[in-house]
Design an enzyme around this catalytic site. Structure first.
Site, mmCIF file in Angstrom:
data_model
loop_
_atom_site.group_PDB
_atom_site.id
_atom_site.type_symbol
_atom_site.label_atom_id
_atom_site.label_comp_id
_atom_site.label_asym_id
_atom_site.label_seq_id
_atom_site.Cartn_x
_atom_site.Cartn_y
_atom_site.Cartn_z
ATOM 1 N N ARG A 62 -0.411 -8.708 13.850
ATOM 2 C CA ARG A 62 -1.112 -7.792 12.949
ATOM 3 C C ARG A 62 -1.990 -8.289 11.863
ATOM 4 N NH1 ARG A 62 4.023 -5.010 10.805
ATOM 5 N NH2 ARG A 62 2.938 -3.441 9.816
ATOM 6 N N ARG A 94 11.902 -5.277 4.538
ATOM 7 C CA ARG A 94 11.476 -3.729 4.384
ATOM 8 C C ARG A 94 12.248 -2.834 5.297
ATOM 9 N NH1 ARG A 94 5.176 -1.773 4.858
ATOM 10 N NH2 ARG A 94 5.357 -2.473 7.048
ATOM 11 N N ARG A 118 -10.173 0.246 9.498
ATOM 12 C CA ARG A 118 -9.427 -0.831 9.888
ATOM 13 C C ARG A 118 -10.529 -1.732 10.651
ATOM 14 N NH1 ARG A 118 -3.649 0.402 9.735
ATOM 15 N NH2 ARG A 118 -2.584 -1.695 9.896
ATOM 16 N N LYS A 176 0.814 -1.198 -0.058
ATOM 17 C CA LYS A 176 -0.031 0.188 0.041
ATOM 18 C C LYS A 176 0.845 1.177 -0.118
ATOM 19 C CE LYS A 176 -2.487 -0.691 3.809
ATOM 20 N NZ LYS A 176 -1.976 -2.014 4.548
ATOM 21 N N ARG A 183 10.964 -0.245 10.665
ATOM 22 C CA ARG A 183 9.816 -0.081 11.850
ATOM 23 C C ARG A 183 9.830 -1.268 13.080
ATOM 24 N NH1 ARG A 183 4.363 0.373 8.426
ATOM 25 N NH2 ARG A 183 3.420 -0.530 10.113
HETATM 26 P P1 AMP Z 1 0.215 0.659 9.388
HETATM 27 O O1 AMP Z 1 1.337 1.779 9.178
HETATM 28 O O2 AMP Z 1 -1.148 1.060 8.774
HETATM 29 O O3 AMP Z 1 0.650 -0.771 9.214
HETATM 30 O O4 AMP Z 1 -0.194 0.669 10.910
HETATM 31 C C1 AMP Z 1 0.866 0.524 11.967
HETATM 32 C C2 AMP Z 1 0.025 0.190 13.440
HETATM 33 O O5 AMP Z 1 -0.794 1.619 13.813
HETATM 34 C C3 AMP Z 1 -1.103 -0.659 13.396
HETATM 35 O O6 AMP Z 1 -0.557 -2.002 13.503
HETATM 36 C C4 AMP Z 1 -1.911 -0.309 14.517
HETATM 37 O O7 AMP Z 1 -1.163 -0.512 15.674
HETATM 38 C C5 AMP Z 1 -1.979 1.175 14.293
HETATM 39 N N1 AMP Z 1 -3.085 1.635 13.467
HETATM 40 C C6 AMP Z 1 -2.966 2.261 12.144
HETATM 41 N N2 AMP Z 1 -3.967 2.595 11.735
HETATM 42 C C7 AMP Z 1 -5.116 2.235 12.748
HETATM 43 C C8 AMP Z 1 -6.650 2.178 12.778
HETATM 44 N N3 AMP Z 1 -7.373 2.574 11.733
HETATM 45 N N4 AMP Z 1 -6.850 1.720 13.645
HETATM 46 C C9 AMP Z 1 -6.246 1.237 14.921
HETATM 47 N N5 AMP Z 1 -5.035 1.256 14.979
HETATM 48 C C10 AMP Z 1 -4.142 1.594 13.927
#
Ligand code: AMP
Length: 214
Positions: free
Chosen positions: A171, A126, A87, A13, A160
């Site tokens: 996740r 990554r 999400r 993404k 990360r």
């Molecule tokens: P991402 O960068 O989208 O993979 O998000 C990294 C982390 O941020 C996730 O594993 C969650 O802990 C948190 N996170 C991101 N977006 C959301 C969301 N919409 N709702 C809840 N937690 C989120």
């Protein structure tokens, strides 16, 4: 136009977002980026959520929505790309309500599908530029000049904290339990578009271009 990217961690993404921002005038709003920025800035909120992020668990929706509201721009003509939000079904309903209030709606949802095995390999390799955030992969997408970012020429790179096998497993469990049902929600609305995220970056880019034209 409001575009939503839906897909498990590591499905590409972020890489596709970079292209849409650079070449298609999209404004990219990633809730993961917003939350990581809080952690990096060392705010009270950042301190509260740091361990949640590292473990791969979801952050409470109220916190995410509060942060998101500050970054959203629903002005007419703005091309908004939402990445990592919604999400959960509740978040999707909240988003619909926010958009309805300004006479808008989600136009298209791109669903990235990919095998778990491929995700583990992508996440293991990554890394990103510490100054501009450009995403790379070792060994599949390295900077052209070793140790120098293609985009900003920075020389510092980082991984990360949640890009570990253990956090990825958490996740992915979260994704299957609470995020995957959103596919049906958007399918029922007739706005779900599927891409095979195992294809090349270029192929996926072309497929997305078709969806955002229609
Ligand atoms: P991402 O960068 O989208 O993979 O998000 C990294 C982390 O941020 C996730 O594993 C969650 O802990 C948190 N996170 C991101 N977006 C959301 C969301 N919409 N709702 C809840 N937690 C989120």
């Amino acid at each position: 136009m409001i575009l939503v990217f839906l897909g498990p961690p590591g499905c590409g993404k972020g890489t596709q977002s970079e292209y849409l921002v650079k070449h298609k005038e999209f404004k990219h709003v990633s809730t993961g980026d917003l939350l990581r920025a809080e952690v990096k800035a060392g705010t009270d909120l950042g301190k509260q959520i740091e361990s949640l992020l590292a473990s791969g668990a979801l952050v409470p929706s109220e916190i995410v929505i509060e942060l998101l509201k500050k970054s959203l721009d629903f002005s007419r003509g703005v091309r908004l790309l939402l990445d990592g939000f919604p999400r959960t079904l509740d978040q999707a309903l909240t988003l619909d309500k926010m958009l309805e209030d300004v006479g808008s709606s989600v136009h298209s949802v791109i669903n990235f599908s990919i095998s778990e095995q491929e995700l583990y390999s992508r996440i293991a390799g990554r890394f990103s530029c510490a100054s501009c955030g450009m995403i790379y992969h070792d060994p599949h997408m390295l900077p052209e000049k070793e140790g120098v970012c293609d985009k900003c020429h920075g020389t510092e790179f980082k991984k990360r904290s949640d890009d570990t096998a253990q956090a990825l497993s958490e996740r992915l469990k979260e994704f299957e339990a609470v995020t995957a049902p959103l596919k049906q929600y958007y399918q029922d609305k007739g706005i779900l578009n599927n891409v095979d995220a195992a294809k090349s970056v270029q192929q996926i880019r072309e497929e997305i271009s078709v969806f955002i034209k229609s």
